[in-house]
Design an enzyme around this catalytic site. Structure first.
Site, PDB file in Angstrom:
ATOM      1  CG  ASP A   1      21.807 -15.614  -8.253  1.00 24.02           C
ATOM      2  OD1 ASP A   1      21.796 -14.699  -7.655  1.00 24.02           O
ATOM      3  OD2 ASP A   1      22.503 -15.791  -9.368  1.00 24.02           O
TER       4      ASP A   1
ATOM      5  CB  CYS B   1      27.218 -16.381  -4.082  1.00 24.90           C
ATOM      6  SG  CYS B   1      27.416 -17.805  -3.080  1.00 24.90           S
ATOM      7  CG  ASP B   2      25.653 -17.229  -8.896  1.00 26.37           C
ATOM      8  OD1 ASP B   2      26.428 -17.661  -7.860  1.00 26.37           O
ATOM      9  OD2 ASP B   2      24.705 -17.881  -9.781  1.00 26.37           O
ATOM     10  CE  LYS B   3      23.918 -12.941 -11.498  1.00 28.40           C
ATOM     11  NZ  LYS B   3      23.807 -14.183 -10.408  1.00 28.40           N
TER      12      LYS B   3
ATOM     13  CB  CYS C   1      25.713 -24.327  -5.373  1.00 24.77           C
ATOM     14  SG  CYS C   1      24.491 -23.384  -4.245  1.00 24.77           S
TER      15      CYS C   1
ATOM     16  CD  GLU D   1      21.733 -17.443 -12.435  1.00 23.57           C
ATOM     17  OE1 GLU D   1      22.768 -17.293 -12.485  1.00 23.57           O
ATOM     18  OE2 GLU D   1      21.222 -18.227 -11.417  1.00 23.57           O
TER      19      GLU D   1
ATOM     20  CB  SER E   1      21.441 -21.534 -13.148  1.00 25.20           C
ATOM     21  OG  SER E   1      22.338 -21.965 -12.493  1.00 25.20           O
TER      22      SER E   1
END
Length: 554
Positions: free
Chosen positions: A78, A119-121, A191, A444, A470
């Site tokens: 992202d 991570c995110d997704k 992150c 985002e 985000s």
């Protein structure tokens, strides 16, 4: 065993022949077959080390008497996709990841699965697959990145994003920015900060689908590798005991995860991901569940970006998620009876967990705030709801504010105006046609929120969008406005200079325009042409539902 479908009996001799071509023996085929879904790639810093994590999982599977087969999924970074067309593909990748694991684990019927995302997704996409497949499953993430050190202070990716605005204001030189970017992300891992990836990895512990300390053990630590090996052993035991994902992913488990989210002040993206995972597990959760749990759950942790004092490493040193869950359990705010991948209940998992630093995990009677870190706003501008990370909002923006609308039909135009000094105190930046359908892909928008902070306006300016923000966002950033503009929601009718009431404390978001005027505007309104006409996200736009229901497919 489930894998007997592809390996047992005379008619499966050709299948066994193919397995033997890949190096498996008869002894291997007699054991439980465990699929390891790994999202390792060379692009995402949270994923560059996942092959090492997968190898530790494999060792654990072997130790427990299983046979492992590793396969891979895609993954979008992202941070690298932020601020350009690439971000339109981030949220849609969640559905592809879920689908790809379903395909692999059904075409090759594994007895169990270990999910290795970070991570995110990727985390929610894999958990969606777990709920859909309902086979024994354990998730083990790659762990959080350590914070960087720059000029004696810890820094992270968000520090760099916000520094762009400081350069524009003349408070930092480009040379200093380069030094900062070299220091902010010191190595592998998701992150640093309670951003979306780390939030979801923490919530997986409350869901019971991951082992204790999955959310906080650092990516580069030996503890992370021991955790991965334990995950390999755990999945084989789940297979032997017949414990499947849906026995763990119950409604009570999701309510526990929401309560933990509120206590942590996690990313607003969880309001998209938890309902999507729940739907695949046959569980119904709604924005009303987030709202009611937020009302009774105090915010007892504040980490970056909501805090300049504490980071994820501090939470781990203070006792990690088991300590937070133990505190919530003592307060009667979660259920301890839910089953977990250890084969024990949540209460048994956290028994003996201690809070080692009350400044990081505050007592329930001395919280940062008496209610949760995320709030659901409703009103004439967001009839179906909107989401804000109120734990990261400046006190000056919490009460009732009547703000002047500055309207933009895409993120890029808004960023140009903010960095160009065209946004003033008392403005509210409205960014629309960035929702799941209109974006498409519900980008985002860390660039505009970071620009507002960098320009020194976060205590005087709000942002409102039908897109999303985000997990690293701070300030009065209100996203997920539903219905979205592309669906004809009220946000499509906002005009430059309109008055908008933002009251985060009372959870209100209202467009202060007469109904008769709105009716005239609606008669004139037409849906803009699609921004992308072909390929995957064009198909995604035709199939995706509202952010208020998790942006899942019809």
């Amino acid at each position: 065993m489930r894998s007997d479908l592809m390996k047992s009996g005379i008619t499966r001799a050709p299948h066994r022949s193919l397995f033997k071509a890949a190096g498996l023996s008869d002894a291997d085929l007699d054991k439980p077959i465990i699929g390891i879904a790994c999202s390792c790639n060379d692009i995402i810093p949270g994923h560059v080390h996942l092959h090492e994590i997968a190898e530790e999982v494999a060792a654990g599977v072997r130790e427990a008497g299983g046979t492992l087969l590793i396969f891979h999924t895609i993954g979008v970074c992202d941070g690298i996709a932020m601020g350009h067309v690439g971000m339109k593909y981030s949220l849609p990748s969640r559905e592809l990841i879920a689908d790809s694991i379903e395909i692999m684990a059904t075409a090759h019927p594994f007895d169990g699965l270990v999910l290795v995302p970070n991570c995110d997704k990727i985390v929610p996409g894999m958990l969606m697959a777990a709920g859909r497949l309902d086979i024994p499953t354990v998730m083990v993430s790659g762990g959080p990145m350590r914070a960087g050190i720059w000029r004696g202070k810890w820094v992270d990716l968000i520090t760099v994003f916000e520094a762009v605005g400081r350069v524009k204001r003349g408070e930092m030189t480009e040379e200093e920015l380069r030094d900062l970017e070299n220091a902010a992300c010191p190595g592998c891992g998701s992150c640093s900060g309670m951003f979306t990836a780390n939030t979801m990895n923490c919530l997986a512990e409350a869901l019971g689908i991951a082992l204790p300390y999955n959310g906080t053990a650092p990516a580069d630590s030996a503890e992370r590798r021991r955790l991965a090996r334990a995950a390999g052993r755990a999945v084989v035991e789940l297979v032997r005991r017949g414990i499947t994902a849906r026995q763990i992913l119950t409604r009570e488990a999701f309510l526990n995860a929401i309560a933990l989210d509120m206590a942590l002040g996690g990313s607003t993206n969880t309001v998209l991901h938890l309902p999507a995972i729940a739907k695949e597990a046959g569980v119904d959760i709604s924005l009303d569940d987030f709202d009611s749990i937020s009302e009774r759950t105090p915010n007892i942790c504040r980490l970056s970006p909501a805090s300049e004092q504490h980071i994820v490493e501090d939470l781990h040193r203070a006792g990690g998620i088991p300590a937070v869950l133990s505190r919530l359990l003592d307060g009667g705010l979660i259920s301890g009876e839910t089953l977990t991948v250890t084969g024990r209940t949540l209460a048994e998992n956290v028994k003996g967990a201690e809070v080692l630093d009350d400044s990081v995990i505050r007592p329930l009677d001395d919280p940062y705030a008496p209610d949760g870190g995320i709030a659901i706003l409703k009103g004439s501008l967001a009839p179906d709801g909107a989401v804000v990370k109120r734990s990261a909002v400046a006190p000056e923006m919490m009460g009732e504010r009547r703000l002047r609308a500055r309207v933009f039909d895409c993120e890029e135009d808004a960023v140009e105006a903010i960095l160009g000094g065209k946004i003033e105190p008392g403005d509210v930046v409205v960014i629309r046609y960035e929702g799941p359908r209109g974006g498409p892909g519900m980008r985002e928008m860390l660039a505009p929120t970071s620009a507002v902070v960098g320009m020194g306006l976060d205590k005087e300016v709000a942002l409102i969008t039908d897109g999303r923000f985000s997990g690293g966002t701070r300030g009065a950033a209100i996203g997920h406005v539903s219905p979205e503009a592309a669906a004809g929601g009220p946000i499509a009718l906002v005009e430059e200079g309109d008055a908008i009431l933002v009251d985060i404390r009372r959870k209100r978001l209202d467009l202060l325009v007469d109904e008769s005027e709105l009716a005239r505007r609606r008669e004139r309104w037409t849906l803009p042409e699609p921004k992308i006409r072909r390929g995957y996200v064009a198909r995604y736009a035709r199939m995706v539902t509202s952010a208020s229901t998790g942006a899942v497919f019809e």
